[in-house]
Design a protein around this motif. Structure first.
Motif: not given
Length: 554
Positions: A16, A18, A53-54, A56, A64
């Motif tokens: 985790e 980022r 990847y994030d 959102r 990530v």
């Protein structure tokens, strides 16, 4: 030296982490050191174990990472980070293969089907010395690819060699997705990925969070895996179908597999057979049902394929970062519950791909999606499907097959009876009017399409549910209900319509020696989970053959 899972106690994994999409080369090392609370000089080495990847938050897309690191004092670092759930030892990722084949004369194990499940079952057995025999009704993957392209380009259909039948299974003509949500404490999923890499897949599939290969690469990989299996004593019989099973009755009343009847008229002695036939082996299901193999109807889904410009999906998912090579072509996963009492969801999304003709029977139209490794075609496509249950198609274990055929027949008629597929613009579909022409989105399905009214190709409840879901999807993903987006019918092969019973030892409870496995038997969905189930089936076969050998020895 780059760290790896087997390098000992000095290895730690940090998860985790980022970082911004545009981070510089040194940012990851700095982030690892900061998370561990150590100076840069104490970080001896690091390597990316997982990258995703994030997206959102479209305006703040982040990469990530999980990173394996070597530090000067691992024990002290672990004590200091004891309260951080994202710092710990590198997990043991080693797969423990089954015990080697016993030196006892016995019928060789048989694997029925050479899709992902059968392929991994055969490879696992071969590497342990069991010399499996692989029975495949279709053709070797390169011949099968030629036959399939002949259908797509010229409408020349071969019911024995197509998207569903042949070496590599249905997954060969797909996006080659190699990810799944299954729990896998025995590291079988990792073993599947490692087997693909050893056979020519890019090593990045061991790292990226959503690995894929694509059809063209899968062809070469499947051939390489076959070469290894045969080099280890395995034997392939292509163009051969299992047409019957010969069962002996045991003293306890249970039946046991004794032999397999084959389409070439021969009989193959077999006491252990992995049944990995895939979700479209309809005649095989009927044969097994007639022989008394216990099975039941199971839920599956039915619907349509939808196509959008890939650039629209990229923009909707990534905003200003659309087109960034670190993100690639955008995918999506959508679900809408309660659409006229049904669940509607996207299925087998193929970024930068094509909609393909996937029938396995004459006079029927079936769709699926496919991408190459580059995902560089102009359209994105996905199934938009409605969940159904056996209550929607009562009539016994094989009723789901009849249900599928009914709508595949309807799609063939609506497409003009030439294997062209019926299509409709989204705007027309929502307005319940036939399409007479198409707009800006050019459908990719071959051998051709015909604008029409897709309501004739689906049960009324499915049409109503999809009409309710599309505007909701448009609110979740801007532009999804684009007026000119194209719907193509019909998607019926989302999963097997039957489930074949198996016990805790992997065998059919009423037929000793028969090991139902993979998608066709109802125990997997997709390349990775089917491969994992194939490995499990091979392990069960090996244990049973070891036990049989022990009895003989005693």
């Amino acid at each position: 030296m780059a760290p790896g899972p087997g390098d000992g106690t000095a290895m730690l994994r940090v998860t985790e982490l980022r970082l911004p999409l545009d981070h510089d080369a040194g940012a990851l090392r700095d982030a690892v050191a900061a998370r561990l609370g150590i100076g840069a000089d104490a970080l001896l080495d690091h390597a990316v174990a997982r990258r995703g990847y994030d997206a959102r938050s479209r305006g703040r897309i982040s990469l990530v990472y999980s990173v394996d690191v070597r530090v000067a004092d691992a024990a002290a670092t672990l004590r200091r980070c004891a309260d951080d759930p994202h710092v710990g030892p590198v997990p043991d990722l080693a797969y423990r293969p089954p015990a080697p084949a016993p030196h006892v004369s016995a019928p060789r194990p048989v694997v029925i089907g050479a899709g992902p499940c059968g392929l991994l079952a055969a490879l696992t057995l071969a590497e342990a010395g069991y010399r499996p025999i692989i029975i495949e009704r279709g053709q070797p993957v390169r011949i099968r690819t030629r036959d399939t392209w002949a259908f797509w380009r010229r409408g020349v259909f071969d019911p024995a060699s197509n998207v569903q039948y042949g070496e590599g299974g249905a997954g060969t003509f797909s996006d080659g997705k190699l990810y799944s949500g299954i729990k896998d404490p025995a590291n079988r999923a990792r073993r599947v990925l490692e087997a693909f890499v050893a056979s020519g897949a890019p090593a990045e599939i061991l790292v990226v969070s959503k690995p894929h290969i694509g059809t063209f690469r899968l062809v070469t990989i499947v051939e390489s895996m076959r070469a290894r299996i045969t080099a280890l004593g395995g034997e392939y019989r292509f163009g051969t179908q299992v047409t019957g099973i010969d069962l002996a009755t045991l003293p306890d009343g249970r039946r046991a597999l004794r032999a397999l009847a084959l389409s070439d008229g021969s009989v193959l002695p077999a006491s252990h057979a992995v049944l990995a036939v895939g979700h479209s082996a309809r005649d095989t299901f009927a044969m097994l049902h007639a022989a008394g193999v216990p099975m039941q109807a199971k839920p599956f889904s039915i619907g349509l394929r939808i196509e959008h410009p890939q650039t629209l999906i990229d923009r909707a998912r990534f905003a200003d970062a659309a087109g960034d090579p670190r993100l690639g072509a955008a995918d999506y996963k959508l679900v809408q519950h309660g659409a006229h009492g049904r669940s509607v969801y996207s299925f087998c999304m193929c970024p930068g791909g094509t909609v393909v003709a996937a029938t396995s029977e004459r006079g029927r139209v079936v769709t699926n999606g496919m991408s190459q490794y580059s995902r560089a075609e102009r359209n994105a496509n996905a199934g938009i499907v409605v969940g159904i249950t056996p209550a929607d198609y009562p009539g016994g274990p094989l009723a789901g097959i009849d249900f599928q055929r009914r709508w595949e027949d309807a799609a063939f008629v609506a497409g003009g009876g030439t294997y062209a597929a019926p299509v409709q613009r989204v705007e027309d579909f929502l307005a319940a009017r036939p399409s007479t022409a198409l707009g800006a989105v050019i459908p990719s399905y071959r051998p051709g399409v015909r604008p029409t009214d897709l309501a004739a190709c689906l049960p009324e409840f499915a049409t109503a549910a999809i009409r309710a879901a599309l505007p909701a999807f448009g609110r979740k993903l801007a532009g999804f209900d684009l007026a000119d987006a194209v719907l193509t019918g019909v998607e019926t092969r989302t999963s097997s319509p039957v489930s074949i019973a198996r016990g805790h030892d992997g065998q059919c409870p009423e037929v000793r020696g028969l090991y139902p496995a993979g998608e066709g038997a109802g125990y997997a969905g997709g390349i990775l989970s089917a491969g994992v189930d194939g490995i499990k089936a091979a392990e069960w076969v090996a244990r049973a053959m070891q036990a049989d050998a022990a009895v003989v020895a005693a």
